[in-house]
Design an enzyme around this catalytic site. Structure first.
Site, PDB file in Angstrom:
ATOM      1  N   GLU A  25      -1.526  -2.278  -8.608  1.00  0.00           N
ATOM      2  CA  GLU A  25       0.090  -1.938  -8.823  1.00  0.00           C
ATOM      3  C   GLU A  25      -0.187  -0.491  -9.664  1.00  0.00           C
ATOM      4  O   GLU A  25      -0.914  -0.058  -9.979  1.00  0.00           O
ATOM      5  CB  GLU A  25       0.634  -2.526  -9.492  1.00  0.00           C
ATOM      6  CG  GLU A  25       0.438  -3.039 -11.048  1.00  0.00           C
ATOM      7  CD  GLU A  25       1.438  -3.731 -11.829  1.00  0.00           C
ATOM      8  OE1 GLU A  25       2.493  -2.895 -11.834  1.00  0.00           O
ATOM      9  OE2 GLU A  25       1.324  -4.718 -12.409  1.00  0.00           O
ATOM     10  N   VAL A 107       4.836  -5.404  -9.567  1.00  0.00           N
ATOM     11  CA  VAL A 107       4.194  -6.503  -8.813  1.00  0.00           C
ATOM     12  C   VAL A 107       5.008  -6.637  -7.573  1.00  0.00           C
ATOM     13  O   VAL A 107       4.623  -6.860  -6.551  1.00  0.00           O
ATOM     14  CB  VAL A 107       4.197  -7.721  -9.734  1.00  0.00           C
ATOM     15  CG1 VAL A 107       3.611  -8.962  -8.755  1.00  0.00           C
ATOM     16  CG2 VAL A 107       3.002  -7.580 -10.889  1.00  0.00           C
ATOM     17  N   ASP A 139      18.249 -12.294 -17.102  1.00  0.00           N
ATOM     18  CA  ASP A 139      17.054 -11.289 -16.731  1.00  0.00           C
ATOM     19  C   ASP A 139      15.838 -11.968 -16.401  1.00  0.00           C
ATOM     20  O   ASP A 139      14.963 -12.820 -17.117  1.00  0.00           O
ATOM     21  CB  ASP A 139      16.482 -10.426 -18.150  1.00  0.00           C
ATOM     22  CG  ASP A 139      15.522  -9.434 -17.816  1.00  0.00           C
ATOM     23  OD1 ASP A 139      15.212  -9.516 -16.581  1.00  0.00           O
ATOM     24  OD2 ASP A 139      15.562  -8.622 -18.746  1.00  0.00           O
ATOM     25  N   SER A 141      12.800 -11.506 -13.546  1.00  0.00           N
ATOM     26  CA  SER A 141      11.887 -10.415 -12.856  1.00  0.00           C
ATOM     27  C   SER A 141      12.116 -10.790 -11.303  1.00  0.00           C
ATOM     28  O   SER A 141      11.935 -11.971 -10.753  1.00  0.00           O
ATOM     29  CB  SER A 141      10.479 -10.466 -13.193  1.00  0.00           C
ATOM     30  OG  SER A 141       9.934  -9.404 -12.431  1.00  0.00           O
ATOM     31  N   ALA A 142      12.223  -9.753 -10.404  1.00  0.00           N
ATOM     32  CA  ALA A 142      12.283  -9.706  -9.114  1.00  0.00           C
ATOM     33  C   ALA A 142      10.819 -10.091  -8.448  1.00  0.00           C
ATOM     34  O   ALA A 142      10.636 -10.528  -7.409  1.00  0.00           O
ATOM     35  CB  ALA A 142      12.517  -8.346  -8.358  1.00  0.00           C
ATOM     36  N   ASP A 143       9.761  -9.985  -9.598  1.00  0.00           N
ATOM     37  CA  ASP A 143       8.418 -10.535  -9.193  1.00  0.00           C
ATOM     38  C   ASP A 143       8.510 -11.877  -8.743  1.00  0.00           C
ATOM     39  O   ASP A 143       7.757 -12.285  -7.650  1.00  0.00           O
ATOM     40  CB  ASP A 143       7.684 -10.060 -10.311  1.00  0.00           C
ATOM     41  CG  ASP A 143       7.194  -8.931 -10.777  1.00  0.00           C
ATOM     42  OD1 ASP A 143       7.596  -8.144 -10.050  1.00  0.00           O
ATOM     43  OD2 ASP A 143       6.659  -8.806 -11.837  1.00  0.00           O
ATOM     44  N   LYS A 160       2.852 -13.211 -20.299  1.00  0.00           N
ATOM     45  CA  LYS A 160       2.915 -12.998 -21.755  1.00  0.00           C
ATOM     46  C   LYS A 160       4.054 -13.652 -22.355  1.00  0.00           C
ATOM     47  O   LYS A 160       5.101 -13.941 -21.967  1.00  0.00           O
ATOM     48  CB  LYS A 160       3.301 -11.378 -21.769  1.00  0.00           C
ATOM     49  CG  LYS A 160       2.374 -10.686 -22.650  1.00  0.00           C
ATOM     50  CD  LYS A 160       2.518  -9.278 -22.702  1.00  0.00           C
ATOM     51  CE  LYS A 160       1.848  -8.444 -21.825  1.00  0.00           C
ATOM     52  NZ  LYS A 160       2.359  -8.293 -20.439  1.00  0.00           N
TER      53      LYS A 160
HETATM   54  N1  PSU Z   1       3.524  -6.974 -17.474  1.00  0.00           N
HETATM   55  C1  PSU Z   1       2.328  -6.377 -18.327  1.00  0.00           C
HETATM   56  N2  PSU Z   1       2.165  -5.184 -17.909  1.00  0.00           N
HETATM   57  C2  PSU Z   1       3.144  -4.396 -16.859  1.00  0.00           C
HETATM   58  C3  PSU Z   1       4.230  -5.214 -16.334  1.00  0.00           C
HETATM   59  C4  PSU Z   1       4.379  -6.582 -16.750  1.00  0.00           C
HETATM   60  O1  PSU Z   1       1.574  -7.083 -18.946  1.00  0.00           O
HETATM   61  O2  PSU Z   1       2.726  -3.298 -16.650  1.00  0.00           O
HETATM   62  C5  PSU Z   1       5.014  -4.605 -15.333  1.00  0.00           C
HETATM   63  C6  PSU Z   1       4.728  -4.889 -13.665  1.00  0.00           C
HETATM   64  O3  PSU Z   1       4.682  -3.829 -13.088  1.00  0.00           O
HETATM   65  C7  PSU Z   1       5.608  -5.864 -13.543  1.00  0.00           C
HETATM   66  C8  PSU Z   1       6.887  -5.435 -14.156  1.00  0.00           C
HETATM   67  O4  PSU Z   1       5.899  -6.032 -12.112  1.00  0.00           O
HETATM   68  O5  PSU Z   1       6.154  -4.787 -15.295  1.00  0.00           O
HETATM   69  C9  PSU Z   1       7.958  -6.403 -14.372  1.00  0.00           C
HETATM   70  O6  PSU Z   1       9.005  -5.778 -14.906  1.00  0.00           O
HETATM   71  P1  PSU Z   1      10.456  -6.499 -14.998  1.00  0.00           P
HETATM   72  O7  PSU Z   1      10.194  -7.333 -15.859  1.00  0.00           O
HETATM   73  O8  PSU Z   1      11.322  -5.508 -15.430  1.00  0.00           O
HETATM   74  O9  PSU Z   1      10.600  -6.984 -13.405  1.00  0.00           O
HETATM   75 MN    MN Z   2      14.409  -7.514 -15.707  1.00  0.00          MN
END
Ligand code: PSU
Ligand code: MN
Length: 307
Positions: A25, A107, A139, A141-143, A160
């Site tokens: 990514e 991701v 909140d 994540s879309a992941d 994490k």
């Molecule tokens: N966790 C990490 N490093 C990162 C990310 C998450 O330890 O760089 C990044 C990844 O690209 C993940 C994104 O897909 O943050 C998730 O962001 P959000 O929570 O806004 O969906």
């Molecule tokens: Mn988010």
């Protein structure tokens, strides 16, 4: 092939010949680490994948093109621009592509583009999940939604504890995403090997990972698979130390009213400062460790699917 997708010559050749390819990514480059360590890490992750017998495909959006395979110059460009590049999740793709802009793929979007290109294995550091306090902020994540629908194996170092790990596992269960521990029954927590939460299954070899993914595809089950690979012992951090840093970072983000897509990059940068850069060292090592496992797993998958 869709007209927005651009597969690099090297990746395209590897895919045609049935050679193992590993997706990477680009949000981890632009938003996950500071310059220049981000670029150095991205390049050494690519090298590690090559050293372990697979072809790396760093994924990003450049000038509106969905790139499967970036050049070192493109990686340098994304790393230097850092947070000025749009962090692109699924909802961002249509407008970024139509306008011909750049985007760093999370991701979720890396999975989307990998699947379009025919890449089945993806290595990263951490995934997004259900944030702490999501019962009021919503909140999530879309992941997680992407893992539910897109057929790519994501190899990470667990989640994490900036996230609510228990709720993240519940969400993945509801969505039917298998959560595998590589050589462990316990979900690793990124900087540490332990979290107090159990994974669904423990698998011990790249062959077993490949076989489970292959079975999923053969049954026509949609969605991906999440492999959680613990950080090597010698690089893992003291749990109390890192958790205290995470708590401080979260308290600061709440004070400042950080929301939405800014939350994860903000917390990562804060934790790095609070730990004097130690969290970054751990982060780099765990990504390299995931890259090695992904290369071996992609090789097994190439063999067992006869392709
Ligand atoms: N966790 C990490 N490093 C990162 C990310 C998450 O330890 O760089 C990044 C990844 O690209 C993940 C994104 O897909 O943050 C998730 O962001 P959000 O929570 O806004 O969906
Ligand atoms: Mn988010």
């Amino acid at each position: 092939m869709n007209k927005h997708l651009e597969i690099s010559p090297e990746v395209s050749k590897a895919l045609q010949e049935g050679k193992p390819v590993v997706a990477l990514e680009s949000t981890i480059i632009s938003h996950g680490m500071p310059y220049p360590q981000n670029v150095q890490t991205a390049l050494s992750v690519e090298q590690t994948i090559r050293d372990n017998g697979a072809v790396p495909a760093t994924i990003a959006i450049i000038g509106g093109k969905l790139k499967a395979g970036c050049t070192p110059e493109e990686i340098e460009y994304l790393g230097k621009k850092g947070q000025a590049v749009t962090k692109a999740s699924r909802r961002d793709l249509p407008v970024i592509v139509a306008r011909g802009e750049d985007g760093a793929t999370t991701v979720a979007t890396t999975m989307i583009i990998a699947a379009m290109a025919g890449i089945r294995v993806f290595a990263t550091g951490g995934i997004g999940g259900v944030h702490r306090g999501a019962e009021t902020t919503m909140d999530i994540s879309a992941d997680l939604e992407e893992l539910a629908q897109t057929p790519v194996m994501v190899i990470c170092a667990g989640a994490k504890s900036i996230l609510d790990l228990g709720l993240t596992l519940e969400y993945l269960e509801t969505k039917g995403v298998p959560v595998i521990g590589y050589g462990t029954e316990e979900l690793p927590a990124f900087y540490t090997r332990k979290s107090g939460f159990k994974v669904d299954y423990r698998l011990d070899t790249p062959e077993e990972l490949a076989a489970a993914f292959q079975a999923k595809v053969e049954m026509g089950l949609q969605g991906g698979m999440l492999v959680t690979n613990p950080i090597p012992e010698q690089y893992s951090m003291d749990a109390d130390y890192i958790n205290a840093a995470i708590d401080r970072a979260i308290a600061k983000s709440r004070e400042l009213g950080i929301k939405g897509k800014e939350t994860t990059p903000f917390l990562l940068a804060e934790i790095k400062d609070i730990t004097d850069g130690h969290s970054l060292e751990a982060n780099i090592e765990l990504v390299l460790n995931n890259a090695r496992l992904a290369a071996h797993t992609a090789a097994c998958l190439a063999k067992c699917s006869g392709k």
